[in-house]
Design an enzyme around this catalytic site. Structure first.
Site, PDB file in Angstrom:
ATOM      1  N   ARG A  57      55.946  35.038  45.689  1.00  0.00           N
ATOM      2  CA  ARG A  57      54.500  35.203  45.898  1.00  0.00           C
ATOM      3  C   ARG A  57      53.526  34.336  45.390  1.00  0.00           C
ATOM      4  NH1 ARG A  57      54.940  41.930  44.837  1.00  0.00           N
ATOM      5  NH2 ARG A  57      56.699  42.126  46.286  1.00  0.00           N
TER       6      ARG A  57
ATOM      7  N   ARG B 161      53.371  38.944  36.095  1.00  0.00           N
ATOM      8  CA  ARG B 161      52.811  38.306  37.331  1.00  0.00           C
ATOM      9  C   ARG B 161      53.098  37.062  37.454  1.00  0.00           C
ATOM     10  NH1 ARG B 161      48.612  40.866  40.570  1.00  0.00           N
ATOM     11  NH2 ARG B 161      47.935  41.928  38.360  1.00  0.00           N
TER      12      ARG B 161
ATOM     13  N   GLU C  71      53.092  49.011  36.870  1.00  0.00           N
ATOM     14  CA  GLU C  71      53.884  49.227  37.870  1.00  0.00           C
ATOM     15  C   GLU C  71      55.207  48.604  37.946  1.00  0.00           C
ATOM     16  OE1 GLU C  71      54.562  48.039  42.570  1.00  0.00           O
ATOM     17  OE2 GLU C  71      52.666  47.956  41.752  1.00  0.00           O
TER      18      GLU C  71
ATOM     19  N   SER D  39      57.667  50.671  43.478  1.00  0.00           N
ATOM     20  CA  SER D  39      56.988  51.496  44.485  1.00  0.00           C
ATOM     21  C   SER D  39      58.184  51.701  45.757  1.00  0.00           C
ATOM     22  CB  SER D  39      55.832  50.441  45.129  1.00  0.00           C
ATOM     23  OG  SER D  39      56.097  49.328  45.737  1.00  0.00           O
TER      24      SER D  39
ATOM     25  N   ARG E 277      60.327  42.156  36.593  1.00  0.00           N
ATOM     26  CA  ARG E 277      59.458  42.885  35.675  1.00  0.00           C
ATOM     27  C   ARG E 277      59.892  43.915  34.560  1.00  0.00           C
ATOM     28  NH1 ARG E 277      53.624  44.780  38.062  1.00  0.00           N
ATOM     29  NH2 ARG E 277      53.416  42.636  38.765  1.00  0.00           N
TER      30      ARG E 277
END
Length: 419
Positions: free
Chosen positions: A257, A272, A344, A347, A384
């Site tokens: 990403r 991140r 988070e 998800s 993460r």
């Protein structure tokens, strides 16, 4: 892709969904207008084609001046049909573009609002902040688990090396995730991470989040940000049978990403980053089973968090924070002691038939007709998670206790500072 027939029958439902997302309801009116123009152009084309076919039969029976007049009209019609066909093609392209600007219809149960308007469904485990709390970067560096400095030297900011027991922690966690997925009937997959544009567009990642994606222009290929993309594309253009039971896959892949627009956010450590590894669940199921399957994927995620012995909460994500393809999404957020907040980790999204319409994935319904399947996805483990594992299991002497489920993979109960 939205259900165009449903929008045509009740556009107000889609306007309401747009308002719930905080998006422009006039986008729906643009689709209605484009649909009307397309149908009008198609009707004109079909009328001219019918006249053209009829003239062919009349010419065969005519002679003299009548035949010459029919031949003249045939020549005119050929030009008119060609023009009408071009108008249909343009109208179809305009309709397709307008329809692709509409995200999935939001589920009725999803909260309205933006990023901060989520609903907390439950909290699990006790949150605490250890005395002399260290963050994951300090712990990872001191224990020889993580090397951000050399990652930046080699590849730039937001890159890293996992080293020694840090690599074993991640490999163990991902292996455990695959084992758990297999127990629940998922087929393990190692999918490609370079995909064609139609795969990326089909899953809805070339819309509002296109700037997050790495694009290799020379090859016209994209690096995936989640194995959801190749897993969704696995059955593109196929019919999956009756789908009496969900078809489930668990993909282990590296993910990429760009983190565009996140300048200055979470620059410390590995919260991140540009590259990470992930095990992603993906399910094709009958649309009537999608809501129940969504709850099952969430339960699988919670089981994994329990095995990692992490305190967490589950939130129902608000409509304005849903991705393009999602009708509803649940996030699991783990406690991060150094930040004294939840972050988070997983998800899971119910994408209903939105992706399947774009990718043409169908099943055979009870009447023997082809219908679009529902698709769902959910994260079962990712890099993460190491943030919360290290911080929640840190001990006063600077060591980190290894969750019991990961000890067979790491080979020790405690990761201690090097002497």
């Amino acid at each position: 892709m939205i259900d165009l027939r449903a929008l045509r029958d009740d556009p107000e439902v889609y306007r309401a969904s747009q308002r719930k997302r905080g998006a422009d309801p006039e986008e729906v009116d643009a689709v209605v207008s484009a649909d009307s123009s397309h149908r009008s152009a198609l009707q004109s084309f079909e009328s001219l084609r019918a006249e053209q076919k009829g003239l062919g039969k009349q010419i065969a029976k005519a002679d003299g001046e009548e035949k010459q007049e029919l031949l003249r009209r045939t020549k005119e019609l050929a030009a008119e049909v060609k023009e009408a066909e071009a108008q249909v093609a343009q109208a179809s392209a305009d309709l397709d573009a307008a329809a692709k600007r509409i995200p999935n219809l939001v589920a009725e149960q999803a909260p309205a609002g933006g990023e901060d308007d989520f609903e907390v469904l439950r909290e699990v485990g006790e949150t605490a902040v250890p005395q002399a709390c260290r963050d994951h970067l300090e712990l990872g560096t001191s224990l020889g688990l993580l090397d951000m400095e050399r990652g930046a030297k080699t590849s730039g900011s937001r890159f890293y090396y996992l080293t020694g027991d840090g690599a074993l922690l991640q490999l163990g966690m991902l292996n455990l995730a695959i084992q758990q997925a297999t127990l629940h009937g998922f087929m393990p997959m190692v999918p490609p991470v370079l995909v064609r544009p139609e795969a990326m567009e089909g899953t809805g990642f070339l819309g509002e989040h296109a700037d997050e994606v790495y694009y290799l222009e020379r090859d016209e290929m994209y690096l995936v940000g989640t194995s959801e993309v190749p897993l969704a594309s696995y059955h593109s253009g196929e019919v999956l049978g009756s789908l009496d039971e969900p078809v489930r896959y668990a993909g282990w892949s590296s993910c990429f990403r760009r983190e565009a627009g996140s300048y200055g956010k979470d620059t410390r450590g590995i919260i991140r980053v540009h590259q990470f590894d992930k095990v992603e669940m993906f399910s094709f199921c009958h649309p009537d089973q999608a809501a129940d399957e969504h709850e099952r994927l969430l339960s699988f995620e919670e089981t994994m968090l329990g095995l990692m012995e992490l305190p967490y909460r589950v939130i129902d994500v608000a409509a304005g924070d849903l991705g393009t393809s999602a009708a509803r999404k649940f996030d699991c957020e783990a406690w991060v002691p150094s930040q004294e907040r939840y972050r988070e980790l997983t998800s899971t999204s119910n994408c209903t038939t939105f992706q399947a319409r774009r990718l043409d994935v169908r099943y055979r319904d009870e009447n023997g007709k082809n219908a679009f399947a529902a698709t769902l996805n959910g994260t079962l483990a990712t890099t993460r998670w190491l943030v919360s594992i290290l911080e929640n299991h840190q001990q006063a002497d600077g060591s980190v206790r290894v969750p019991e489920a990961l000890r067979p993979f790491v080979g020790k109960d405690v990761i201690a500072p090097k002497s």
